[in-house]
Design a protein around this motif. Sequence first.
Motif, short mmCIF file in Angstrom:
data_model
loop_
_atom_site.label_atom_id
_atom_site.label_comp_id
_atom_site.label_asym_id
_atom_site.label_seq_id
_atom_site.Cartn_x
_atom_site.Cartn_y
_atom_site.Cartn_z
N ILE A 24 0.84 -1.20 0.00
CA ILE A 24 0.00 0.00 0.00
C ILE A 24 0.87 1.25 0.00
CG2 ILE A 24 -1.66 1.35 1.34
CD1 ILE A 24 -2.84 -1.29 2.33
N GLY A 25 1.92 1.24 0.85
CA GLY A 25 2.83 2.40 0.91
C GLY A 25 3.50 2.66 -0.43
N THR A 26 3.94 1.57 -1.09
CA THR A 26 4.59 1.73 -2.39
C THR A 26 3.61 2.26 -3.43
OG1 THR A 26 6.10 -0.11 -1.91
CG2 THR A 26 5.82 0.50 -4.21
N ALA A 27 2.38 1.72 -3.41
CA ALA A 27 1.37 2.18 -4.38
C ALA A 27 1.05 3.66 -4.16
CB ALA A 27 0.10 1.34 -4.24
N LEU A 28 0.93 4.08 -2.90
CA LEU A 28 0.65 5.49 -2.60
C LEU A 28 1.82 6.38 -3.05
CD1 LEU A 28 -0.97 5.36 0.97
CD2 LEU A 28 -2.07 6.02 -1.18
N ALA A 29 3.04 5.91 -2.83
CA ALA A 29 4.20 6.69 -3.22
C ALA A 29 4.26 6.87 -4.74
CB ALA A 29 5.49 6.03 -2.71
N VAL A 30 3.99 5.77 -5.47
CA VAL A 30 4.00 5.85 -6.94
C VAL A 30 2.89 6.77 -7.42
CG1 VAL A 30 3.63 4.52 -9.05
CG2 VAL A 30 5.06 3.58 -7.23
N SER A 31 1.69 6.63 -6.82
CA SER A 31 0.57 7.48 -7.22
C SER A 31 0.88 8.95 -6.95
CB SER A 31 -0.69 7.06 -6.45
OG SER A 31 -1.77 7.92 -6.72
N THR A 32 1.46 9.23 -5.79
CA THR A 32 1.80 10.61 -5.45
C THR A 32 2.86 11.17 -6.39
OG1 THR A 32 1.28 10.25 -3.11
CG2 THR A 32 2.71 12.10 -3.63
N ALA A 33 3.88 10.36 -6.68
CA ALA A 33 4.95 10.81 -7.58
C ALA A 33 4.41 11.09 -8.97
CB ALA A 33 6.06 9.76 -7.63
N SER A 116 4.50 16.52 3.43
CA SER A 116 3.04 16.47 3.36
C SER A 116 2.57 15.47 2.32
CB SER A 116 2.48 17.87 3.03
OG SER A 116 2.71 18.77 4.08
N ALA A 117 3.29 15.41 1.20
CA ALA A 117 2.88 14.51 0.12
C ALA A 117 3.22 13.05 0.40
CB ALA A 117 3.53 14.96 -1.20
N TYR A 118 4.37 12.82 1.04
CA TYR A 118 4.86 11.44 1.19
C TYR A 118 4.83 10.91 2.61
CZ TYR A 118 6.49 11.74 -3.63
OH TYR A 118 6.55 11.85 -4.99
N ALA A 120 2.30 9.78 4.52
CA ALA A 120 1.53 8.54 4.64
C ALA A 120 2.25 7.34 4.01
CB ALA A 120 0.14 8.71 4.04
N PRO A 121 2.77 7.46 2.76
CA PRO A 121 3.51 6.32 2.20
C PRO A 121 4.73 5.95 3.03
CG PRO A 121 2.92 7.87 0.47
CD PRO A 121 2.58 8.53 1.76
N ILE A 122 5.42 6.95 3.58
CA ILE A 122 6.61 6.66 4.38
C ILE A 122 6.24 5.90 5.65
CG2 ILE A 122 8.41 7.71 5.81
CD1 ILE A 122 8.67 9.88 3.67
N ILE A 123 5.16 6.33 6.32
CA ILE A 123 4.73 5.66 7.55
C ILE A 123 4.30 4.22 7.26
CG2 ILE A 123 2.98 5.62 9.36
CD1 ILE A 123 3.04 8.66 9.36
N LEU A 124 3.43 4.05 6.26
CA LEU A 124 2.95 2.71 5.93
C LEU A 124 4.09 1.81 5.46
CD1 LEU A 124 -0.37 3.56 4.06
CD2 LEU A 124 -0.13 2.63 6.36
N GLY A 125 4.94 2.35 4.58
CA GLY A 125 6.06 1.56 4.09
C GLY A 125 7.04 1.22 5.21
N GLY A 126 7.26 2.18 6.12
CA GLY A 126 8.18 1.94 7.24
C GLY A 126 7.68 0.83 8.15
N ILE A 127 6.39 0.86 8.47
CA ILE A 127 5.82 -0.21 9.29
C ILE A 127 5.92 -1.55 8.55
CG2 ILE A 127 3.72 -1.09 10.38
CD1 ILE A 127 2.85 1.80 10.80
N GLY A 128 5.66 -1.51 7.24
CA GLY A 128 5.76 -2.74 6.45
C GLY A 128 7.17 -3.29 6.43
N ILE A 129 8.16 -2.41 6.33
CA ILE A 129 9.56 -2.85 6.30
C ILE A 129 9.94 -3.52 7.62
CG2 ILE A 129 11.94 -1.98 6.31
CD1 ILE A 129 11.09 0.05 4.20
N VAL A 130 9.36 -3.06 8.73
CA VAL A 130 9.64 -3.66 10.03
C VAL A 130 8.87 -4.98 10.19
CG1 VAL A 130 9.39 -3.39 12.53
CG2 VAL A 130 10.15 -1.46 11.15
N PHE A 131 7.58 -4.97 9.86
CA PHE A 131 6.74 -6.14 10.09
C PHE A 131 7.10 -7.32 9.19
CE2 PHE A 131 2.67 -5.03 12.55
CZ PHE A 131 3.37 -4.18 13.39
#
Length: 236
Positions: A24-33, A116-118, A120-131
Motif C-alpha cells: 500500500i505504501g509503495t502504491a501510494l508513493a507511486v501514485s503521489t509521484a 506532506s505529500a509522502y 503517509a507512504p513513508i509511515i505505511l512503508g516503514g511499518i511494512g519494512i519492520v513487520f
Amino acid sequence: MTRGRLFTIVGGIFGSIGVLLLGIGTALAVSTATFQASAERTEGTVAALTERTSTSNSGRRSTAWYPTVEYTVDGRRYSFESSGGTNPPSYDEGDTVPVAYDPSDPSEAQIASFWSAYLAPIILGGIGIVFAPLGTVLFVKGRKVQRQRKWLLEKGREVWAEIADVGVDFSMRINGRHPYVVHATWHDGGTGRTHVATSEHLREDPGPGLLGRTHVRVLYDPADPDRNLMDLDALR
C-alpha cells in the motif's frame, strides 16, 4: 497451543500485514509521484486546522490536526483538506503553502511539500519494512521448532526427569498474562552432566496437576541433550 505453532501463526500474521502495508505504501508513493510530476503549481493559504481524536484498540487516544488549504486557479477559488494530520500541527492558520493541482481538474490538489505529500507512504512503508522481516523470522523459527518437536516425539530418547520447580515466566506475556513453566533435571551417568528441561509456556498453573508427582517424561536428542521436549501430556 505449542510454542512452534504460536510463532508460526504470529509470524504469518505479522508477515502478511507487513507485505500488505509495504504494498500500500509503495502504491501510494507511486501514485503521489505520478500526480506531482504532471501537476501544476500555485500557492495556497492554510484557512483552518481541524482537530481529530482517535482511540486505538488498547484504549490509547491520539490527536492530530489536518490543515484545510484554500487556493485560486484562473480566478476560481478551491479548497481541500490535507489527508495527512500531525501532532503538533505542521502549519498555523494563515501560513502560505505550495499547492500541486491537476490542470485538468483543479479541485484535485495536495500540499506540494515532500513531507506532506509522502508522509503517509513513508509511515505505511516503514511499518511494512519492520513487520515483513519480523514476521518472516518468527514464521521460520516457528517452523523450525515444530520440526524439532516432531523429531523428538518420533526419535527422541526417553528419560523421566525430576521436577525442579513450577514457576512463572515474567519476561513475557501471553494474552496479558505471564505464562507458567515447569523445570526438570536429569543426570547423565555416562557423561556426568546434569541437564535441564523447560516446558513450553502454559496458560494455566500446572501445579495442581503435578501434585504427588516427582518426575516428568522428557524426550531428548542423544547427540545434544539440550534439545529436549517435556511431555506433560504423559501425565494426563
